[in-house]
Design a protein around this motif. Sequence first.
Motif, short mmCIF file in Angstrom:
data_model
loop_
_atom_site.label_atom_id
_atom_site.label_comp_id
_atom_site.label_asym_id
_atom_site.label_seq_id
_atom_site.Cartn_x
_atom_site.Cartn_y
_atom_site.Cartn_z
N GLU A 192 0.86 -1.03 -0.10
CA GLU A 192 0.14 0.21 -0.35
C GLU A 192 0.97 1.65 0.00
OE1 GLU A 192 -1.86 -0.23 3.26
OE2 GLU A 192 -3.75 -1.76 2.39
N THR A 193 1.88 1.48 1.49
CA THR A 193 2.80 2.53 1.48
C THR A 193 3.73 2.71 -0.31
OG1 THR A 193 2.80 1.87 3.39
CG2 THR A 193 4.90 3.59 2.12
N MET A 194 4.06 1.27 -1.25
CA MET A 194 5.02 2.11 -1.99
C MET A 194 3.97 2.17 -3.38
SD MET A 194 7.69 -0.81 -2.00
CE MET A 194 8.94 0.08 -3.15
N ILE A 195 2.47 1.90 -3.18
CA ILE A 195 2.00 2.12 -4.42
C ILE A 195 1.48 3.57 -4.43
CG2 ILE A 195 -0.46 1.60 -5.93
CD1 ILE A 195 2.30 -0.69 -6.23
N GLU B 78 12.43 -6.47 -5.95
CA GLU B 78 13.03 -7.89 -5.06
C GLU B 78 13.14 -7.40 -3.49
OE1 GLU B 78 16.58 -7.57 -6.62
OE2 GLU B 78 17.23 -6.16 -5.11
N ILE B 79 12.96 -7.96 -2.96
CA ILE B 79 13.07 -7.74 -1.49
C ILE B 79 14.60 -8.37 -0.73
CG2 ILE B 79 11.53 -9.11 0.86
CD1 ILE B 79 9.47 -9.07 -1.16
N TYR C 19 14.69 -5.48 5.97
CA TYR C 19 14.17 -6.34 5.15
C TYR C 19 14.71 -4.63 4.51
CZ TYR C 19 12.03 -10.12 7.26
OH TYR C 19 12.09 -10.77 8.16
N GLN C 20 14.36 -4.58 3.22
CA GLN C 20 14.12 -3.16 1.61
C GLN C 20 13.32 -3.92 1.06
OE1 GLN C 20 17.31 -0.36 1.70
NE2 GLN C 20 17.00 -0.71 -0.48
N VAL C 21 12.39 -3.06 0.41
CA VAL C 21 11.74 -3.58 -1.31
C VAL C 21 12.23 -2.63 -2.00
CG1 VAL C 21 9.96 -4.57 -1.50
CG2 VAL C 21 10.36 -4.85 0.71
N ASP C 22 12.98 -2.76 -2.73
CA ASP C 22 12.83 -2.18 -4.18
C ASP C 22 12.21 -2.35 -4.88
OD1 ASP C 22 15.33 -0.23 -2.80
OD2 ASP C 22 16.17 -2.37 -2.71
N MET C 23 11.55 -1.31 -6.04
CA MET C 23 10.51 -1.56 -6.88
C MET C 23 10.81 0.12 -7.80
SD MET C 23 7.15 -3.57 -5.97
CE MET C 23 6.06 -2.41 -5.06
N LYS C 24 10.73 -0.45 -9.16
CA LYS C 24 10.71 0.03 -10.19
C LYS C 24 9.77 0.26 -11.50
CE LYS C 24 14.35 -1.71 -12.87
NZ LYS C 24 16.32 -1.75 -12.95
N ASN D 116 11.42 2.33 -22.71
CA ASN D 116 12.33 1.24 -21.52
C ASN D 116 12.66 2.83 -20.37
OD1 ASN D 116 12.09 -1.05 -22.02
ND2 ASN D 116 13.94 -0.90 -23.21
N ARG D 117 12.14 3.84 -19.54
CA ARG D 117 12.94 4.92 -19.19
C ARG D 117 11.72 4.67 -17.92
NH1 ARG D 117 9.84 10.15 -19.33
NH2 ARG D 117 8.25 8.76 -21.43
N GLU D 118 13.16 4.52 -16.59
CA GLU D 118 12.35 4.11 -15.58
C GLU D 118 11.83 5.51 -15.04
OE1 GLU D 118 15.92 2.56 -13.52
OE2 GLU D 118 16.29 1.13 -14.26
N VAL D 119 10.40 5.87 -14.71
CA VAL D 119 9.73 7.04 -14.41
C VAL D 119 9.09 6.61 -12.65
CG1 VAL D 119 8.57 7.05 -17.01
CG2 VAL D 119 7.79 5.40 -14.43
N TRP D 120 9.52 5.50 -11.91
CA TRP D 120 9.55 5.57 -10.76
C TRP D 120 10.43 4.35 -9.82
CZ3 TRP D 120 7.82 1.43 -7.34
CH2 TRP D 120 7.15 2.15 -6.19
N LEU D 121 11.36 5.31 -9.04
CA LEU D 121 11.98 3.96 -8.42
C LEU D 121 11.60 4.11 -6.68
CD1 LEU D 121 15.51 4.61 -9.77
CD2 LEU D 121 13.71 2.97 -9.66
N GLY D 122 10.74 3.48 -6.69
CA GLY D 122 11.13 3.14 -4.49
C GLY D 122 11.22 2.03 -3.59
#
Length: 197
Positions: free
Chosen positions: A51-54, A152-153, A168-173, A180-186
Amino acid sequence: MKSIHGALFALTIVALAACGGPSVTVTREDPNQEIALTDRWNATDSRLVSETMINDMVAFPWYNQFVQANNQRPVVIVQSIRNRSHEHIPVNTFINDIRRAMLMTGQLEFVAGGEERDEIREERLDQELNAREDTVNAMGQEIGADFALTGEINSFVDSLDGQRVTYYQVDMKLVNLLDNREVWLGTERIQKLQQRR
């Protein structure tokens, strides 16, 4: 002799009954309430992180830019979330929490991918061959995704003198499929302290 055998039999029955162990009770609890028995990743972590990341993802500039340019909500496909942590984490449950969080925003749509998409395509093909013509969902009507979500976790554990910290660290993009542009990194972090009494 019979009385000795009878006494031994009775003692055996009593001993077996005593070894039955403690009784166990089970109660139903609210699934939204965290019951943390260990410092391991749990259902509450999965739900809160997704929820936080979305919510963070749709707050980034890419979202308004896309809606203004296209006059529609962006369509997202969840490609892969990899578990690189030290423990088994049910990634499919986490992915379902991510999908639910996307739908709850009311700002995103997502399309099925992977095995799920293949099964739907097989069903559509089966309809073309076997279903009544006025009920067939034709091939070639799928909506293409605008963006792909991956992540990835990771985790590490540190312990000393009866205390253990699990991090724990969860990284998403989010990647624009057109260019192929990365528009968000969380990134979302969880830190848990477990202490022995």
